[in-house]
Write a protein that holds these residues in place. Sequence first.
Motif, short mmCIF file in Angstrom:
data_model
loop_
_atom_site.label_atom_id
_atom_site.label_comp_id
_atom_site.label_asym_id
_atom_site.label_seq_id
_atom_site.Cartn_x
_atom_site.Cartn_y
_atom_site.Cartn_z
N HIS A 192 0.85 -1.19 0.00
CA HIS A 192 0.00 0.00 0.00
C HIS A 192 0.89 1.24 0.00
CE1 HIS A 192 -3.80 -2.05 0.81
NE2 HIS A 192 -3.07 -2.89 1.53
N VAL B 289 3.58 0.45 2.88
CA VAL B 289 3.25 -0.53 3.91
C VAL B 289 2.90 -1.85 3.23
CG1 VAL B 289 1.69 -1.10 5.82
CG2 VAL B 289 2.35 1.29 5.40
N LEU B 290 3.61 -2.91 3.63
CA LEU B 290 3.33 -4.25 3.13
C LEU B 290 2.26 -4.87 4.01
CD1 LEU B 290 3.97 -6.63 1.27
CD2 LEU B 290 5.69 -7.33 2.94
N VAL B 291 1.18 -5.34 3.39
CA VAL B 291 0.08 -5.95 4.14
C VAL B 291 -0.18 -7.34 3.58
CG1 VAL B 291 -2.37 -5.78 4.73
CG2 VAL B 291 -0.98 -3.71 4.59
N LYS B 292 -0.21 -8.32 4.49
CA LYS B 292 -0.63 -9.69 4.15
C LYS B 292 -1.79 -10.00 5.08
CE LYS B 292 4.03 -11.12 2.92
NZ LYS B 292 5.15 -12.04 3.20
N SER B 293 -2.99 -9.66 4.63
CA SER B 293 -4.17 -9.75 5.49
C SER B 293 -4.45 -11.18 5.94
CB SER B 293 -5.39 -9.16 4.80
OG SER B 293 -5.62 -9.80 3.57
N ASN C 152 -2.54 -11.64 8.96
CA ASN C 152 -2.66 -10.54 9.93
C ASN C 152 -1.31 -9.85 10.11
OD1 ASN C 152 -4.11 -8.85 11.61
ND2 ASN C 152 -3.68 -10.07 13.42
N PHE C 153 -0.65 -9.51 8.99
CA PHE C 153 0.71 -8.98 8.97
C PHE C 153 0.72 -7.61 8.30
CE2 PHE C 153 4.68 -8.38 6.64
CZ PHE C 153 5.62 -8.61 7.62
N LYS C 154 1.37 -6.65 8.95
CA LYS C 154 1.58 -5.31 8.39
C LYS C 154 3.00 -4.89 8.72
CE LYS C 154 -3.16 -3.98 9.07
NZ LYS C 154 -3.89 -4.19 10.29
N GLU C 155 3.70 -4.30 7.74
CA GLU C 155 5.09 -3.88 7.98
C GLU C 155 5.36 -2.58 7.22
OE1 GLU C 155 8.88 -6.47 8.24
OE2 GLU C 155 8.61 -5.97 6.13
N HIS D 231 7.60 -0.30 5.28
CA HIS D 231 8.82 -0.47 4.49
C HIS D 231 9.57 0.83 4.32
CE1 HIS D 231 9.16 -4.55 2.61
NE2 HIS D 231 8.09 -4.66 3.39
#
Length: 55
Positions: free
Chosen positions: A2, A23-27, A30-33, A35
Amino acid sequence: MHHLTLEMLEAGLLGKKLYEAKVLVKSWLNFKELHELKRVCDDDPTITPSYFCCK
């Protein structure tokens, strides 16, 4: 990934500044990072997640 544009107040500075964040999101995990976070139209260096002491 995103891409966000944020308007933020900085401690000790007057006025608002614009920043762009990636922002890297792997819904499904439940992961947000965060960058990258950098000021728009400024020569300040990019702020990385290590600046905040977290991921």
